[in-house]
Design an enzyme around this catalytic site. Structure first.
Site, PDB file in Angstrom:
ATOM      1  N   ASP A  70       3.774   0.743  12.029  1.00 47.31           N
ATOM      2  CA  ASP A  70       2.546   0.173  11.460  1.00 47.31           C
ATOM      3  C   ASP A  70       2.283  -1.254  11.905  1.00 47.31           C
ATOM      4  O   ASP A  70       1.239  -1.823  11.575  1.00 47.31           O
ATOM      5  CB  ASP A  70       2.614   0.219   9.929  1.00 47.31           C
ATOM      6  CG  ASP A  70       2.591   1.641   9.415  1.00 47.31           C
ATOM      7  OD1 ASP A  70       2.937   1.854   8.247  1.00 47.31           O
ATOM      8  OD2 ASP A  70       2.253   2.549  10.208  1.00 47.31           O
ATOM      9  N   LYS A  77       0.836  -1.209   0.000  1.00 47.96           N
ATOM     10  CA  LYS A  77       0.000   0.000   0.000  1.00 47.96           C
ATOM     11  C   LYS A  77       0.866   1.253   0.000  1.00 47.96           C
ATOM     12  O   LYS A  77       0.645   2.179  -0.789  1.00 47.96           O
ATOM     13  CB  LYS A  77      -0.913   0.024   1.228  1.00 47.96           C
ATOM     14  CG  LYS A  77      -1.547   1.390   1.516  1.00 47.96           C
ATOM     15  CD  LYS A  77      -2.425   1.407   2.729  1.00 47.96           C
ATOM     16  CE  LYS A  77      -1.820   1.991   3.948  1.00 47.96           C
ATOM     17  NZ  LYS A  77      -1.612   3.426   3.987  1.00 47.96           N
ATOM     18  N   ASN A  78       1.873   1.300   0.877  1.00 48.26           N
ATOM     19  CA  ASN A  78       2.618   2.555   1.041  1.00 48.26           C
ATOM     20  C   ASN A  78       3.625   2.803  -0.065  1.00 48.26           C
ATOM     21  O   ASN A  78       4.211   3.876  -0.144  1.00 48.26           O
ATOM     22  CB  ASN A  78       3.268   2.606   2.422  1.00 48.26           C
ATOM     23  CG  ASN A  78       2.201   2.749   3.511  1.00 48.26           C
ATOM     24  OD1 ASN A  78       1.059   3.092   3.213  1.00 48.26           O
ATOM     25  ND2 ASN A  78       2.564   2.468   4.748  1.00 48.26           N
ATOM     26  N   ARG A  94      -8.959  -0.138   3.688  1.00 50.77           N
ATOM     27  CA  ARG A  94      -8.062   0.815   3.004  1.00 50.77           C
ATOM     28  C   ARG A  94      -6.721   0.172   2.700  1.00 50.77           C
ATOM     29  O   ARG A  94      -6.023   0.570   1.775  1.00 50.77           O
ATOM     30  CB  ARG A  94      -7.827   2.041   3.897  1.00 50.77           C
ATOM     31  CG  ARG A  94      -8.965   3.007   3.971  1.00 50.77           C
ATOM     32  CD  ARG A  94      -8.516   4.252   4.704  1.00 50.77           C
ATOM     33  NE  ARG A  94      -7.210   4.655   4.219  1.00 50.77           N
ATOM     34  CZ  ARG A  94      -6.165   4.924   5.021  1.00 50.77           C
ATOM     35  NH1 ARG A  94      -6.299   4.835   6.319  1.00 50.77           N
ATOM     36  NH2 ARG A  94      -5.014   5.297   4.512  1.00 50.77           N
ATOM     37  N   CYS A 129      -5.982  13.751  12.128  1.00 52.22           N
ATOM     38  CA  CYS A 129      -4.839  13.269  12.905  1.00 52.22           C
ATOM     39  C   CYS A 129      -5.270  12.085  13.761  1.00 52.22           C
ATOM     40  O   CYS A 129      -5.427  12.220  14.961  1.00 52.22           O
ATOM     41  CB  CYS A 129      -4.320  14.379  13.795  1.00 52.22           C
ATOM     42  SG  CYS A 129      -4.220  15.882  12.899  1.00 52.22           S
ATOM     43  N   ARG A 174       0.327  15.224  12.653  1.00 41.00           N
ATOM     44  CA  ARG A 174       0.926  14.779  11.374  1.00 41.00           C
ATOM     45  C   ARG A 174       1.130  15.987  10.469  1.00 41.00           C
ATOM     46  O   ARG A 174       0.511  16.133   9.437  1.00 41.00           O
ATOM     47  CB  ARG A 174       0.020  13.726  10.727  1.00 41.00           C
ATOM     48  CG  ARG A 174      -0.151  12.509  11.601  1.00 41.00           C
ATOM     49  CD  ARG A 174      -0.850  11.385  10.913  1.00 41.00           C
ATOM     50  NE  ARG A 174       0.028  10.665   9.999  1.00 41.00           N
ATOM     51  CZ  ARG A 174      -0.390   9.629   9.256  1.00 41.00           C
ATOM     52  NH1 ARG A 174      -1.663   9.276   9.296  1.00 41.00           N
ATOM     53  NH2 ARG A 174       0.440   8.988   8.448  1.00 41.00           N
TER      54      ARG A 174
HETATM   55  C1  EPZ Z   1       3.875   7.083   6.289  1.00 45.64           C
HETATM   56  O1  EPZ Z   1       3.151   8.149   6.879  1.00 45.64           O
HETATM   57  C2  EPZ Z   1       2.888   5.936   6.160  1.00 45.64           C
HETATM   58  N1  EPZ Z   1       1.787   6.349   5.302  1.00 45.64           N
HETATM   59  C3  EPZ Z   1       2.368   5.536   7.536  1.00 45.64           C
HETATM   60  O2  EPZ Z   1       1.583   4.369   7.352  1.00 45.64           O
HETATM   61  C4  EPZ Z   1       3.550   5.164   8.423  1.00 45.64           C
HETATM   62  O3  EPZ Z   1       3.054   4.913   9.728  1.00 45.64           O
HETATM   63  C5  EPZ Z   1       4.557   6.307   8.468  1.00 45.64           C
HETATM   64  O4  EPZ Z   1       4.955   6.650   7.121  1.00 45.64           O
HETATM   65  C6  EPZ Z   1       5.817   5.927   9.234  1.00 45.64           C
HETATM   66  O5  EPZ Z   1       6.401   4.808   8.654  1.00 45.64           O
HETATM   67  C7  EPZ Z   1       1.973   6.258   3.958  1.00 45.64           C
HETATM   68  O6  EPZ Z   1       3.036   5.893   3.489  1.00 45.64           O
HETATM   69  C8  EPZ Z   1       0.798   6.649   3.107  1.00 45.64           C
HETATM   70  P1  EPZ Z   1       6.141  10.221   8.456  1.00 45.64           P
HETATM   71  P2  EPZ Z   1       3.823   9.610   6.925  1.00 45.64           P
HETATM   72  O7  EPZ Z   1       6.172  11.473   7.644  1.00 45.64           O
HETATM   73  O8  EPZ Z   1       4.636   9.822   5.706  1.00 45.64           O
HETATM   74  C9  EPZ Z   1       6.403  13.608  11.783  1.00 45.64           C
HETATM   75  C10 EPZ Z   1      -0.263   2.983   7.560  1.00 45.64           C
HETATM   76  O9  EPZ Z   1      -0.791   2.458   8.552  1.00 45.64           O
HETATM   77  N2  EPZ Z   1       6.451  14.549  10.661  1.00 45.64           N
HETATM   78  O10 EPZ Z   1       7.261   9.252   8.340  1.00 45.64           O
HETATM   79  O11 EPZ Z   1       2.761  10.594   7.249  1.00 45.64           O
HETATM   80  C11 EPZ Z   1       5.047  12.919  11.902  1.00 45.64           C
HETATM   81  O12 EPZ Z   1       4.153  13.715  12.634  1.00 45.64           O
HETATM   82  C12 EPZ Z   1       0.173   4.419   7.645  1.00 45.64           C
HETATM   83  O13 EPZ Z   1      -0.020   2.402   6.471  1.00 45.64           O
HETATM   84  C13 EPZ Z   1       6.695  15.888  10.920  1.00 45.64           C
HETATM   85  O14 EPZ Z   1       6.858  16.293  12.071  1.00 45.64           O
HETATM   86  O15 EPZ Z   1       4.787   9.452   8.186  1.00 45.64           O
HETATM   87  C14 EPZ Z   1       5.403  11.634  12.603  1.00 45.64           C
HETATM   88  O16 EPZ Z   1       5.467  11.876  13.994  1.00 45.64           O
HETATM   89  C15 EPZ Z   1      -0.132   5.039   8.995  1.00 45.64           C
HETATM   90  N3  EPZ Z   1       6.741  16.764   9.881  1.00 45.64           N
HETATM   91  C16 EPZ Z   1       6.804  11.319  12.092  1.00 45.64           C
HETATM   92  O17 EPZ Z   1       7.319  12.543  11.553  1.00 45.64           O
HETATM   93  C17 EPZ Z   1       6.555  16.352   8.569  1.00 45.64           C
HETATM   94  O18 EPZ Z   1       6.608  17.199   7.649  1.00 45.64           O
HETATM   95  C18 EPZ Z   1       6.843  10.265  10.994  1.00 45.64           C
HETATM   96  O19 EPZ Z   1       5.930  10.647   9.999  1.00 45.64           O
HETATM   97  C19 EPZ Z   1       6.301  14.988   8.332  1.00 45.64           C
HETATM   98  C20 EPZ Z   1       6.266  14.114   9.382  1.00 45.64           C
END
Ligand code: EPZ
Length: 429
Positions: free
Chosen positions: A305, A22-23, A397, A117, A122
């Site tokens: 995840d 998916k991701n 999803r 969120c 996020r």
């Molecule tokens: C991706 O989300 C995945 N989603 C998530 O999977 C997964 O949990 C996550 O990566 C971590 O591996 C998709 O790929 C569609 P991050 P993403 O940016 O990109 C903070 C699932 O269940 N952050 O790595 O949103 C954020 O708040 C989903 O399949 C900032 O602060 O995750 C978080 O605490 C859920 N500023 C941390 O970094 C930013 O600009 C990691 O978020 C971006 C992120």
């Protein structure tokens, strides 16, 4: 809203085949816009996030043709506009990948601010930092992210926080920029490597994906390609945990064992038998499970995840386990639902203390988000009695044909459509 009705207590036995990731696919479908010719994507999972992503491309003017199971031919060369339909984009967090790809292709993009969120904060500040480093102006108005650049110049991008989405968006935005872009403190997830491989098959020049320094030399043109998406490491991990929770014996096929290392090691540590083959793993249990501690981390650490699913399994292990959720600040919402099934878990901030109660009893529960919903399915499969899970659209999803795959392993699970429903909400993920 549809429900799952699960009669638990049956050990899962047999073979299950893992679908495309998916991701990875939610990044690779928008990335097709960057190509100057049609592309064919294979091993595309049949999940709601894919349907929304393909629908967005179609609404923007792309030709989308299903050539067979999981095979799509996408011609996005007719897309001229760079605005993503609000109504569709707002439902799916991954729609923010259209920001990077439209900026990379047209030097402008207008996409809805990503969804709610459900896992805690996020923000997308690091995405915007990457776009700005390349020369783009970014603004937010009326819930839309607006990005424009006269031209995109390769640059040095240092992420203050490791971000999967930010790393992916930086790659999408810089792959056709002028000159060299260096991304430092990059995320290393398998789906980032897969996106880089996909783009390189189109003629991009990306080096270092999978490490914390990624170098991208901008190219003028990207050609069409035919590409098969990697298997989903989280779907695979979910079935591994389900097999362990039901004390079953399951061969999980179409996996890349290296992507599962952190999950495999934790399962072995608590007493689960894990046999690794070239593209499959076999899970069985022939003794008691024991406690452990887990801390979620960016890849190659233990994936966030998989945290809800593994925490559910630890309720069935002897002793007291500690789970620290170090990526998101609100990813224990499933705990209240597990308590209805007999779990004894106390949560303090980002730490859950899990008592090994050894069993679950079936109960009516509601899926709060995608992976929490998968955790409740696992609890229902292991429980004595019947579990009804509401709001299963969250689960659908990210898990292709989950009830059919579980039924083929001997699970007693059916999907029940409930007439009338509240407005369908799709949470960020
Ligand atoms: C991706 O989300 C995945 N989603 C998530 O999977 C997964 O949990 C996550 O990566 C971590 O591996 C998709 O790929 C569609 P991050 P993403 O940016 O990109 C903070 C699932 O269940 N952050 O790595 O949103 C954020 O708040 C989903 O399949 C900032 O602060 O995750 C978080 O605490 C859920 N500023 C941390 O970094 C930013 O600009 C990691 O978020 C971006 C992120």
């Amino acid at each position: 809203m549809d429900k799952f009705i699960i009669k638990g207590g049956t050990p899962l036995k047999g073979e299950v085949t893992i679908s495309g990731a998916k991701n990875a696919v939610v990044a690779e479908i928008p990335a097709v816009i960057l190509a100057d010719e049609p592309c064919v994507l294979e091993n595309v999972p049949d999940i709601a996030d894919v349907s929304i992503s393909l629908r967005i491309l179609y609404e923007m003017g792309a030709d989308v043709n299903k050539l067979g199971d999981g095979v799509y031919r996408i011609d996005a060369t007719k897309i001229k506009d760079s605005i993503v339909p609000y109504e569709l984009a707002r439902h799916m967090r991954a729609s923010y990948y259209f920001l990077g790809t439209l900026l990379g292709k047209f030097h402008r993009a207008r996409v809805a601010m990503p969804g709610g969120c459900y896992l805690g904060d996020r923000p997308i500040d690091q995405h915007l930092k990457a776009f700005s480093a390349l020369g783009a102006d970014c603004s937010l108005d009326n819930g839309m992210v607006d990005i424009n650049a006269d031209m995109l110049i390769g640059s040095q991008i240092y992420f203050d926080k490791i971000t999967v989405g930010g790393t992916i968006n930086a790659i999408l935005a810089s792959v056709k920029a002028t000159g060299l872009t260096i991304i430092e403190n990059a995320a290393k997830e398998p789906h980032i490597v897969d996106l880089a491989n996909f783009l390189n098959s189109m003629g991009a020049d990306i080096m270092g994906a999978g490490t914390d320094v990624i170098k991208i030399r901008g190219v003028k043109h990207l050609k069409g390609t035919q590409y098969a998406i990697i298997p989903d490491q989280i779907e695979a991990g979910t079935y591994m945990v389900a097999a362990a929770a039901t004390k079953g014996d399951v061969l999980i096929k179409n996996v890349i064992p290296k992507h599962l290392e952190s999950i495999t090691q934790k399962l072995a540590k608590i007493g689960v038998n894990v046999e690794e083959y070239d593209d499959s793993v076999r899970i069985s249990v022939d003794g008691p499970l024991v406690k452990t501690s887990i801390k979620t981390m960016p890849h190659p650490g233990f994936p966030t995840d998989m945290q809800p699913q593994f925490s559910t399994l630890l309720c069935l292990a002897e002793g007291t386990s500690i789970v620290t959720e170090d990526i998101f600040n609100n990813r224990f919402r499933y705990v209240d639902e597990l308590r209805r099934m007999g779990a004894d878990i106390s949560v303090e901030g980002r730490v859950a203390v899990i008592e090994g109660v050894g069993k679950f009893s079936g109960a009516p529960v509601t899926a709060p988000d995608l992976r929490a919903g998968a955790a409740l399915v696992i609890a229902g499969l292991a429980a004595s009695g019947v579990t009804e899970i509401d709001d299963i659209y969250h689960i659908e999803r990210g898990y292709e044909n989950i009830e059919q795959k579980l039924r083929s392993l001997g699970a007693d699970i059916i999907k029940k459509s409930v007439p009338g429903s509240s407005v369908r909400k799709i949470e960020a993920g």
